[in-house]
Motif scaffolding. Structure first.
Motif, PDB file in Angstrom:
ATOM      1  N   LEU A  39     -15.627 -77.323 -76.474  1.00 14.27           N
ATOM      2  CA  LEU A  39     -15.291 -76.150 -75.970  1.00 14.27           C
ATOM      3  C   LEU A  39     -14.626 -74.882 -76.805  1.00 14.27           C
ATOM      4  N   GLY A  40     -14.472 -74.810 -78.108  1.00 14.21           N
ATOM      5  CA  GLY A  40     -13.739 -74.109 -79.291  1.00 14.21           C
ATOM      6  C   GLY A  40     -13.963 -72.591 -79.151  1.00 14.21           C
ATOM      7  N   GLN A  41     -14.774 -72.763 -79.897  1.00 14.93           N
ATOM      8  CA  GLN A  41     -15.400 -71.061 -80.946  1.00 14.93           C
ATOM      9  C   GLN A  41     -16.529 -70.872 -79.530  1.00 14.93           C
ATOM     10  N   GLY A  42     -16.281 -69.722 -79.042  1.00 18.00           N
ATOM     11  CA  GLY A  42     -17.744 -69.221 -78.642  1.00 18.00           C
ATOM     12  C   GLY A  42     -19.251 -68.995 -79.098  1.00 18.00           C
ATOM     13  N   PHE A  43     -19.711 -70.347 -79.719  1.00 17.78           N
ATOM     14  CA  PHE A  43     -20.796 -69.925 -79.672  1.00 17.78           C
ATOM     15  C   PHE A  43     -21.800 -70.948 -78.751  1.00 17.78           C
ATOM     16  N   PHE A  44     -22.920 -70.671 -78.292  1.00 18.11           N
ATOM     17  CA  PHE A  44     -24.086 -70.571 -78.070  1.00 18.11           C
ATOM     18  C   PHE A  44     -24.130 -72.393 -77.686  1.00 18.11           C
ATOM     19  N   SER A  45     -24.612 -73.360 -76.621  1.00 23.04           N
ATOM     20  CA  SER A  45     -24.905 -75.051 -77.182  1.00 23.04           C
ATOM     21  C   SER A  45     -25.927 -75.086 -76.401  1.00 23.04           C
ATOM     22  N   TYR A  46     -27.067 -74.337 -75.968  1.00 26.08           N
ATOM     23  CA  TYR A  46     -28.230 -74.159 -75.760  1.00 26.08           C
ATOM     24  C   TYR A  46     -29.336 -72.804 -76.054  1.00 26.08           C
ATOM     25  N   ALA A  47     -30.136 -72.707 -76.029  1.00 26.96           N
ATOM     26  CA  ALA A  47     -31.462 -71.663 -76.712  1.00 26.96           C
ATOM     27  C   ALA A  47     -31.047 -70.309 -76.382  1.00 26.96           C
ATOM     28  N   PRO A  48     -31.488 -69.615 -76.757  1.00 25.90           N
ATOM     29  CA  PRO A  48     -32.309 -67.975 -76.020  1.00 25.90           C
ATOM     30  C   PRO A  48     -33.300 -68.417 -74.506  1.00 25.90           C
ATOM     31  N   PRO A  49     -33.053 -67.650 -73.830  1.00 26.15           N
ATOM     32  CA  PRO A  49     -34.441 -67.436 -72.767  1.00 26.15           C
ATOM     33  C   PRO A  49     -35.276 -67.711 -73.535  1.00 26.15           C
ATOM     34  N   GLU A  50     -36.004 -67.973 -72.788  1.00 27.17           N
ATOM     35  CA  GLU A  50     -37.660 -68.583 -73.760  1.00 27.17           C
ATOM     36  C   GLU A  50     -38.694 -67.435 -73.890  1.00 27.17           C
ATOM     37  N   PHE A  51     -37.870 -66.039 -72.927  1.00 28.41           N
ATOM     38  CA  PHE A  51     -38.832 -64.792 -73.454  1.00 28.41           C
ATOM     39  C   PHE A  51     -38.496 -64.347 -74.611  1.00 28.41           C
TER      40      PHE A  51
END
Length: 425
Positions: A39-51
């Motif tokens: 939960l350190g660096q502010g990168f997302f663990s998931y993909a952008p929204p499908e659209f």
């Protein structure tokens, strides 16, 4: 062979916090044979929204969308940003003169610094600060003048809104000199989670107008606020608008920080010079991603995506903070963004825990972060990395946790964090 001496702008600095914390996390995972919960660096663990992903897929096969974009940005994205943001700025934004598309929000700020700073110009930055501000300003020849944002007096004993962190306006006023060229704001604030109020923004704006100071408002988390409204300093008066450059981020808005698409909004006379600097720094921004962001903004506004995303993040925050409620550790409830600051003054690190020499010389939050990784397998960031040594004591008992992760990761962290019980005094 003697290697050439590097330029002064890239010398020094030692090991940065990202290398240090990520290195410790990798080492802990290897030695324990178990993955850490990051939960350190502010990168997302998931993909952008499908659209958004679909919009990028559609752009990639088009020949024209794989070539240089105009230096100010593709007309599709300029028009989309103008349409999406005009209601928020309470004015009809001109896509041709009041906007420039940049290679991420950071390059937009870099362009703004290079556009307006001369050697020795002073820039006021609030502490804690996004770590890129300082080197960007210094590389442009500027001198950073720091003003702290203070925690509430009872922050170590009581959970309360991040908006209770406050600016001492006497300190701010006293920091202004004839050399002050710019004030940098960050709202919603990283790492505090504070959303600057209309009253606070008005006071800052009045000082800027009085002294003819450019305002650079870093609003990359503007689509993630948890109160009824998000005030923008550029909207407060025509005089303040004339001095304000507002920076936005597609990466933060669409969970796609690797796309590197941002923008700067402001009055034509200021944008003119930001665009000139942008031309010399990167010339143009990733074309297929610009096309995808243009379409994504339109879809997001039509479908209510931004409000849905806010609701999702409010739930993520609750998953994590419930763990600290159980432990009795106070935290700042974020009013925006995706970070939670938690106070660890009640947590006692075992006396026999050994730190290497580098960490021994750091403030207590670095020790807390390293110990938390090795003892519980949870990664957080020490916020004194984003302060000067003078201000570090205000934040040395805090850790920053990023919630831009899958719910399952947050739940895993919440469970691991219950291991703190035996170390709380």
């Amino acid at each position: 062979m003697v290697l050439p001496t590097p330029g002064i702008n890239v010398q020094g600095g030692g090991v940065d916090v990202w290398s240090l914390i990520n290195g410790a996390a990798a080492e802990a995972s290897k030695s324990s044979g178990k993955p850490v919960t990051n939960l350190g660096q502010g990168f997302f663990s998931y993909a952008p929204p499908e659209f958004a992903s679909e919009a990028l897929k559609e752009a990639l096969p088009v020949a024209a969308y794989n070539q240089y974009a105009p230096t100010k940005g593709r007309p599709e994205l300029l028009n989309a940003v103008a349409k999406s943001y005009s209601p928020l700025f309470k004015r009809e934004l001109d896509p041709n003169s009041e906007l420039v598309i940049t290679a991420g929000a950071n390059e937009g700020m870099f362009s703004a610094f290079f556009a307006f700073l001369n050697q020795g110009d002073e820039v006021i930055v609030f502490e804690p600060f996004f770590d890129q501000y300082v080197p960007d300003i210094q590389m442009a020849g500027g001198k950073v003048v720091y003003v702290p944002i203070h925690p509430p007096k009872d922050a170590e004993t009581r959970t309360s809104s991040a908006n209770n962190w406050y600016i001492d306006f006497d300190e701010l006023s006293n920091a202004i000199t004839p050399k002050t060229k710019m004030i940098v704001l960050n709202t919603p604030h990283n790492p505090i989670g504070k959303v600057l109020t209309v009253e606070e923004l008005s006071k800052i704006g009045e000082l800027a107008v009085k002294h003819n100071i450019v305002i650079l408002s870093d609003e990359v988390y503007d689509r993630l606020f948890y109160s009824s409204e998000f005030p923008r300093i550029a909207t407060l008066s025509p005089e303040i608008w004339d001095l304000t450059l507002t920076v936005g981020s597609a990466g933060k808005s669409f969970s796609a920080t690797g796309w590197r698409v941002g923008w700067v909004i402001g009055p034509a006379p200021l944008i003119h010079y930001v665009a000139k600097a942008n031309t010399r720094i990167v010339f143009s921004t990733n074309t297929p991603c610009q096309i995808a962001v243009a379409k994504s903004l339109a879809i997001a506004d039509e479908t209510g995506y931004f409000q849905e995303n806010i609701n999702n993040f409010e739930n993520k925050i609750k998953i994590l903070t419930a763990a600290f409620d159980k432990l009795g550790l106070p935290y700042s409830i974020p009013e925006g963004g995706y970070f939670v600051l938690v106070n660890f003054s009640k947590v006692k690190i075992p006396e026999d825990f050994e730190f290497d020499e580098l960490i021994q010389q750091k403030p207590r939050d670095f020790k807390l972060a390293i110990w938390l990784i090795k003892a519980l397998g949870v990664v957080a960031i020490p916020p004194t990395e984003f302060t000067t040594p003078k201000t570090a004591p205000l934040l040395e008992n805090w850790l920053r946790f990023a919630v831009c992760k899958d719910d399952s990761i947050l739940e895993e962290a919440a469970e691991k964090l219950q291991g703190l019980k035996q170390y709380i005094q």
